[in-house]
Design an enzyme around this catalytic site. Structure first.
Site, PDB file in Angstrom:
ATOM      1  CB  THR A 153      71.659  59.626  20.354  1.00 60.21           C
ATOM      2  OG1 THR A 153      72.500  59.868  21.462  1.00 60.21           O
ATOM      3  CG2 THR A 153      71.272  60.950  19.708  1.00 60.21           C
ATOM      4  CE  LYS A 179      71.675  62.825  23.026  1.00 59.11           C
ATOM      5  NZ  LYS A 179      73.066  62.567  22.481  1.00 59.11           N
ATOM      6  CB  THR A 190      75.776  65.072  21.240  1.00 54.30           C
ATOM      7  OG1 THR A 190      76.549  64.817  20.097  1.00 54.30           O
ATOM      8  CG2 THR A 190      75.255  66.480  21.172  1.00 54.30           C
ATOM      9  CD  GLU A 276      78.187  55.819  23.340  1.00 51.34           C
ATOM     10  OE1 GLU A 276      77.474  56.035  22.350  1.00 51.34           O
ATOM     11  OE2 GLU A 276      79.417  55.879  23.338  1.00 51.34           O
ATOM     12  CG  ASN A 402      81.712  54.176  21.193  1.00 54.40           C
ATOM     13  OD1 ASN A 402      80.923  54.892  20.585  1.00 54.40           O
ATOM     14  ND2 ASN A 402      81.756  54.104  22.497  1.00 54.40           N
ATOM     15  CB  SER A 407      75.302  49.894   9.164  1.00 49.26           C
ATOM     16  OG  SER A 407      74.555  50.258  10.302  1.00 49.26           O
TER      17      SER A 407
END
Lengths: 407, 407
Positions: A153, A179, A190, A276, A402, A407
């Site tokens: 992701t 992942k 996740t 991230e 974050n 969108s």
């Protein structure tokens, strides 16, 4: 034990496929399938979040109740979490479709999802994807790699590891992919892990090995402290290595656990380093603790500290924040006994001795902390237990990823 | 109860002063003194961090063992934490100097510090500052305001509140100030609160009222989850309101607790809203919980979630992250019963009903979340207990403030 180049197709009898089903992303694959040519014993560990995604509830039942498992179907883009009875129904539909295409029992299929929560899966797209993948299953290195890419992701790198070891004169292979980085829009981190092995091992020991190992590997990483609704690690063993079946905690079991631990540790570290927005993997080793449990609590407290993580981003040897995070972990210790060392590929430097800063060079410390992987080693000097936790730095990009509006 | 314009000099008999002692900052005041013309009963609550700053250890002893207290000396710039026996000695020196200048007993002086940890205090500068302040003590509104400014570190606003209430025909006043935002270079968030009252009240009830109230006020805020080594709240009561002394839990005690709660809640909210880098105060109300304890755990879990805080910064009605944070709090609940509403000065909007998103307008939700103070109300629909926690959004500036290298 030997580390080899490979992923989920490295163990004998495992095939993989992936496809662009168009679930949410454009111009990229977003579904993966893993298939074993013979039935597997399955073990699983799942999120402890009270809010559990539909595939978590579904797989828990399959892992517990099914005699054997032969396939896993994974999608990225939509997490199938907070989707009620409709979402659970899509797990059943996915399994039914895969079972039909692969000519196996419906309860031999596991499912996993990652992505947006609250949205329903476009089940027709998934079913079309399953049709395509069932025809393209392959045991090649490339098929495994493509599968590892399809489940990403916000991940920036795909994550695969494989090792082999010898048991009863046979070569046993353990290969995994995972992942995990954060969420995709709009949602929560996740973490999905899939580890395949051709080891012959009893279902009880398979689950026991996995349950014990996740406590030292996946459960010791943190990107942002937010425990997902979808966290899942699945471990499938198909016995095709033809080693004498592991049914007791003998030397072969020990070697299996060692191989499993290596695979889980490496992919867990890859997740932490690919957190991230992260620019660095941040490892915290606590040594000299009274017990392993305390060492784990202490190391996780540091790796989760926002202030410490921001300092790592700034390459700042901010020992006060580390001492502070140890202090509020809930573990009792004497602050005046703590030693602290920073370490990386660029060298090693002692910062604290007996709870007080030594006369170190800030420039040298910054040089050491400017590497893409840095380690803090805290010696509590009150026992012999140790533990390691892994995280990442806290960066502008974490906030950017974050805060951006869906969108 | 009536809210008035005031700070620590609002209650009868309390004076304040501040000065630029040059401890670490240039061109700004960095020391404050509070003095009562008559002896006070003192209560205190302190950090639970195992690593405790020297003034925390010092004040705990004074609050417990001294018969009465008459002055508090505070400095910003250096936290006097992780400074060993030398640092503890500076607390004694500070108290000794203030006692001599004010002609009171040494054990009638409390001390507090906030700023860099690991550095020793420049004691001569502090002593000079004490000499200046002892001569400039004043009961004016301006003196209180200047004191509130002098204790700021990365705070962007000074934080004061005062209220009055009637007890036994007399007007009793409670006035407080605090600082807290994050750290200054290089270190951890320090929260200091000073609440003065002219109430006549027994020492036992004073401490009991404070200990109970911090659980619902200061302990319900979080900027970054990092519990400081210096956190301190001091409550001094000098009896000059001449109300009948509160020695039992009567109506006057209830009114005193109500006034104390108002002062503590308001300054705690100011701290949360002025969190490092924050652009918004984020309030989380959990209602319909099984117990108050569970409601507190649930609301704090949401207010501490990095993902939720980043979404608030992005004005994003990211309900999945809130449901997720409730889910990993450790409290058991049925996710399919949860309702969620967002609220601000711009209006109110229901987002979740029975655990699933209702058909709401994203534009309207974003409009509501674009205010400088936003509230999320989660109804667990499983009981009648409720609690509120306060935090702030997670922004680029939080990372910037805390990643910048110490200079």
């Amino acid at each position: 034990m030997k580390v080899i180049d490979g992923g989920v197709t490295a163990p004998k009898g495992f095939l993989a496929a992936s496809t662009a089903a168009g679930i949410k992303y454009k111009d990229r694959s977003d579904m993966a399938m893993i298939y074993s040519t013979v039935p597997c014993k399955a073990a699983g560990t799942f999120t402890t979040n009270v809010v559990k995604a539909a595939p978590v509830l579904y797989d828990k039942k399959i892992v517990t109740e099914s005699k054997s498992v032969q396939a896993v179907v994974v999608n990225a883009g939509i997490a199938n979490a907070c989707t009620g009875a409709e979402g659970f129904g899509y797990c059943e539909d996915t399994a039914k479709k895969a079972a039909a295409e692969l000519n196996i029992a419906e309860d031999a299929v596991l499912v996993a999802s990652t992505g947006v929560i609250g949205m329903q899966l476009p089940i027709q797209k998934l079913e079309s994807g399953i049709e395509v993948m069932a025809k393209e299953l392959s045991d090649t290195r490339e098929a495994a790699h493509q599968a590892a890419c399809a489940i990403m992701t916000t991940d920036t790198i795909s994550k695969e590891v494989a090792v082999t070891f010898e048991a009863g004169g046979k070569t046993v292979t353990v290969g995994g992919m995972c992942k995990g980085s954060g969420m995709i829009h709009p949602n929560m981190c996740t973490m999905l892990g899939f580890v395949m092995t051709d080891a012959a091992i009893s279902k009880e020991l398979l689950q026991e090995a996995l349950s014990a190992d996740v406590c030292d590997t996946y459960n010791m990483i943190s990107v942002d402290g937010d425990t997902s609704t979808n966290d899942t690690v699945l471990l499938l063993a198909n016995g095709m290595a033809e080693n004498p079946e592991i049914t007791e905690k003998n030397e072969d079991y020990r070697k299996f656990c060692e191989a499993l631990n290596y695979v889980n540790t490496e992919i867990a570290k890859m997740m932490a380093g690919d957190g991230e927005g992260a620019t660095a993997l941040f490892e915290v080793k606590v040594i000299g603790a009274k017990s392993k449990e305390e060492a784990k609590i202490l190391s996780k407290s540091v790796v989760c500290s926002s202030l410490t993580k921001a300092a790592i981003y700034g390459h700042d040897a901010n020992w006060g924040r580390i001492l502070c995070a140890l202090g509020y972990s809930g573990v009792e210790f004497d602050p005046e006994k703590v030693d602290l060392v920073f370490e990386s590929a660029a060298g090693s430097i002692q910062i604290i001795k007996n709870g007080i800063a030594v006369d170190y060079s800030e420039e040298e410390a910054t040089r050491i902390l400017s590497e893409p992987a840095v380690t803090a080693i805290a010696n509590m000097n009150q026992g012999n237990a140790e533990a390691t936790a892994w995280g990442c730095d806290l960066t502008y990009d974490y906030v950017k990823i974050n805060a951006d509006y869906r969108s």
